[in-house]
Design a protein around this motif. Sequence first.
Motif, mmCIF file in Angstrom:
data_model
loop_
_atom_site.group_PDB
_atom_site.id
_atom_site.type_symbol
_atom_site.label_atom_id
_atom_site.label_comp_id
_atom_site.label_asym_id
_atom_site.label_seq_id
_atom_site.Cartn_x
_atom_site.Cartn_y
_atom_site.Cartn_z
ATOM 1 N N LYS A 165 0.815 -1.222 0.000
ATOM 2 C CA LYS A 165 0.000 0.000 0.000
ATOM 3 C C LYS A 165 0.848 1.270 0.000
ATOM 4 N N GLY A 166 2.158 1.120 0.053
ATOM 5 C CA GLY A 166 3.042 2.283 0.078
ATOM 6 C C GLY A 166 2.965 3.048 1.388
ATOM 7 N N LEU A 167 2.722 2.325 2.492
ATOM 8 C CA LEU A 167 2.600 2.957 3.802
ATOM 9 C C LEU A 167 3.899 2.812 4.583
ATOM 10 N N LYS A 168 4.220 3.820 5.385
ATOM 11 C CA LYS A 168 5.445 3.789 6.187
ATOM 12 C C LYS A 168 5.089 3.895 7.659
ATOM 13 N N MET A 169 5.612 2.961 8.456
ATOM 14 C CA MET A 169 5.363 2.956 9.892
ATOM 15 C C MET A 169 6.541 3.601 10.627
ATOM 16 N N LEU A 181 -3.098 5.378 9.411
ATOM 17 C CA LEU A 181 -2.608 4.150 8.790
ATOM 18 C C LEU A 181 -3.676 3.054 8.812
ATOM 19 N N ALA A 182 -4.453 2.995 9.894
ATOM 20 C CA ALA A 182 -5.522 1.999 9.990
ATOM 21 C C ALA A 182 -6.566 2.225 8.903
ATOM 22 N N ALA A 183 -6.888 3.488 8.646
ATOM 23 C CA ALA A 183 -7.865 3.813 7.602
ATOM 24 C C ALA A 183 -7.354 3.399 6.230
ATOM 25 N N LYS A 184 -6.063 3.607 5.993
ATOM 26 C CA LYS A 184 -5.480 3.280 4.688
ATOM 27 C C LYS A 184 -5.257 1.774 4.505
ATOM 28 N N ALA A 185 -5.034 1.050 5.605
ATOM 29 C CA ALA A 185 -4.794 -0.392 5.513
ATOM 30 C C ALA A 185 -6.088 -1.196 5.549
ATOM 31 N N ASP A 186 -7.175 -0.558 5.992
ATOM 32 C CA ASP A 186 -8.470 -1.226 6.077
ATOM 33 C C ASP A 186 -8.889 -1.713 4.689
ATOM 34 N N GLY A 187 -9.112 -3.017 4.557
ATOM 35 C CA GLY A 187 -9.516 -3.569 3.263
ATOM 36 C C GLY A 187 -8.367 -3.842 2.317
ATOM 37 N N ALA A 188 -7.119 -3.754 2.814
ATOM 38 C CA ALA A 188 -5.954 -3.985 1.958
ATOM 39 C C ALA A 188 -5.979 -5.382 1.349
ATOM 40 N N LYS A 189 -6.525 -6.323 2.075
ATOM 41 C CA LYS A 189 -6.764 -7.674 1.579
ATOM 42 C C LYS A 189 -8.205 -8.042 1.895
ATOM 43 N N PRO A 190 -8.803 -8.958 1.164
ATOM 44 C CA PRO A 190 -10.200 -9.325 1.409
ATOM 45 C C PRO A 190 -10.450 -9.698 2.874
ATOM 46 N N GLY A 191 -11.383 -8.992 3.501
ATOM 47 C CA GLY A 191 -11.740 -9.274 4.883
ATOM 48 C C GLY A 191 -10.802 -8.717 5.920
ATOM 49 N N LYS A 248 -14.575 2.244 13.544
ATOM 50 C CA LYS A 248 -14.381 2.529 12.116
ATOM 51 C C LYS A 248 -13.499 1.504 11.411
ATOM 52 N N HIS A 249 -12.409 1.111 12.073
ATOM 53 C CA HIS A 249 -11.413 0.295 11.381
ATOM 54 C C HIS A 249 -10.959 -0.930 12.174
ATOM 55 N N GLY A 250 -11.676 -1.245 13.258
ATOM 56 C CA GLY A 250 -11.287 -2.366 14.099
ATOM 57 C C GLY A 250 -11.842 -3.707 13.650
ATOM 58 N N GLU A 251 -11.458 -4.738 14.376
ATOM 59 C CA GLU A 251 -11.793 -6.116 14.058
ATOM 60 C C GLU A 251 -13.284 -6.409 14.180
ATOM 61 N N ALA A 252 -13.719 -7.434 13.495
ATOM 62 C CA ALA A 252 -15.105 -7.876 13.630
ATOM 63 C C ALA A 252 -15.319 -8.405 15.048
ATOM 64 N N GLY A 253 -16.496 -8.134 15.606
ATOM 65 C CA GLY A 253 -16.798 -8.613 16.955
ATOM 66 C C GLY A 253 -15.962 -7.966 18.030
ATOM 67 N N ALA A 272 -4.454 -5.659 9.897
ATOM 68 C CA ALA A 272 -3.153 -5.165 9.438
ATOM 69 C C ALA A 272 -2.272 -4.681 10.575
ATOM 70 N N MET A 273 -2.892 -4.323 11.722
ATOM 71 C CA MET A 273 -2.145 -3.846 12.879
ATOM 72 C C MET A 273 -2.785 -4.372 14.156
ATOM 73 N N TRP A 274 -1.998 -4.347 15.220
ATOM 74 C CA TRP A 274 -2.510 -4.743 16.529
ATOM 75 C C TRP A 274 -1.661 -4.075 17.592
ATOM 76 N N TYR A 275 -2.300 -3.378 18.522
ATOM 77 C CA TYR A 275 -1.594 -2.797 19.670
ATOM 78 C C TYR A 275 -1.898 -3.658 20.880
#
Length: 449
Positions: A165-169, A181-191, A248-253, A272-275
């Motif tokens: 996705k061309g994202l830099k952490m 970054l979460a908004a941009k990575a959301d949907g980067a891969k199916p599901g 907005k961009h967190g995991e299901a459930g 894509a991320m986890w804290y």
Amino acid sequence: MPSIRRALIAGAAATALLATACSGAGAGGSSGEAKSINVLMVGNPQMEDIAKLTKDTFTKDTGIKVNFTILPENELRDKVTQDIASQAGQYDVATVGAYEVPIWHKNGWLQELGSYADKDASFDKGDLLKPMVQSLSGKDGKLYALPFYGESSFLMYRKDVFAEKGLKMPERPTWHQVADLAAKADGAKPGMKGICLRGLPGWGELGAPLTSVVNTFGGTWFTKDWKAKVNSGGFKKATKFYVDLVRKHGEAGAPQAGFTECLNAMSQGKVAMWYDATSAAGSLEDAKSSKAAGKIGYVYAPVEKTESSGWLWSWAWAMPKTTKKADAASKFMLWASSKKYEKLVGEKLGWSRVPAGKRASTYEIPQYKKASAAFGDVTLKSIQQADPTDPGVQPRPTGGIQFVAIPQFQDLGTKVTQEISAAIAGKTSVDKALNDGQKLAEDVAKKQK
């Protein structure tokens, strides 16, 4: 503190409970003649590992049978508190943490363990990391629990997804950078969702990451003079940010997702991320159970107003004073926290799965350094940087980073996180959740003044 792990935990717990039932529960018998001990522990991967390894190693060498009871984090906390506080004496050893040890020592519930460690030269008590020793000691300076593993918290992210996705952490991101970054990575891969953040109620579940976010946003549960600050200032800003991000961009459930569910989501490529806890890295890098092994990057806990924001925790072995099998129990605990046990895990299960974060020497083992190349250094530095006495921007009335070190916090933190979890589920507003939480915190504060 499970998806991939829930089945394992359930199976291990069922086996452990059956073993306990067959051998007879309780702590009867003299310490010198003990042939079995009962151990209650949280169902994290490191505990599952020791349950698998004990029979053919510790029991074989000592003749001491260990009956494990393994429970999810919230259930474990309820069970161990009930057993130790009531002096029931059902368990000879239990896993507890940095929150419980000083409080329970003050209540006279725990056996002092430093003297056992001092008598065992191979244990090398001086090798234990100072933050772990300090967090598991009483005001008398004596050790009342032996660390099984230690942790801080950090941000984990999919390097391959970010590259695509061309994202830099950044090495030390801000929370607002993480949200972007979460908004941009959301949907980067199916599901795939942008980030996993705990939403499961519990002072040690949702409460742990949320409170560390509160600290760096400039908030606090209580001021130094015991004024509750749950529905104002940095606490309110942090909670709204956290709830908004996960909705907005967190995991299901998310309202039912704790450490175990987020571990599964990250290891199975669903986020894509986890804290979360630094101790998660060992499981994520185990190719036998993680589809994301070798694809994850690790950076320091996100900040806003503070230089660092990682928490400090240790799952540790404690011995209730009620046990009548102190000799056998101490032998098990010393073995479980030893260099020898770390080597056993590395050789039998893989070096990434070593229960680390407690010994300086662990980070000098060549095999472990290689296996933990992606996360070992940031884990150790995060632990060393954590400051339980000054985790935010203002003085605190007591210690603790992701908790408030008072007996009432177990109930307060759980009730407030129940309200916040409901806000994540869309069943209430953040304002109402925090206003209700403020009333509870004010009641606690009155008793402290």
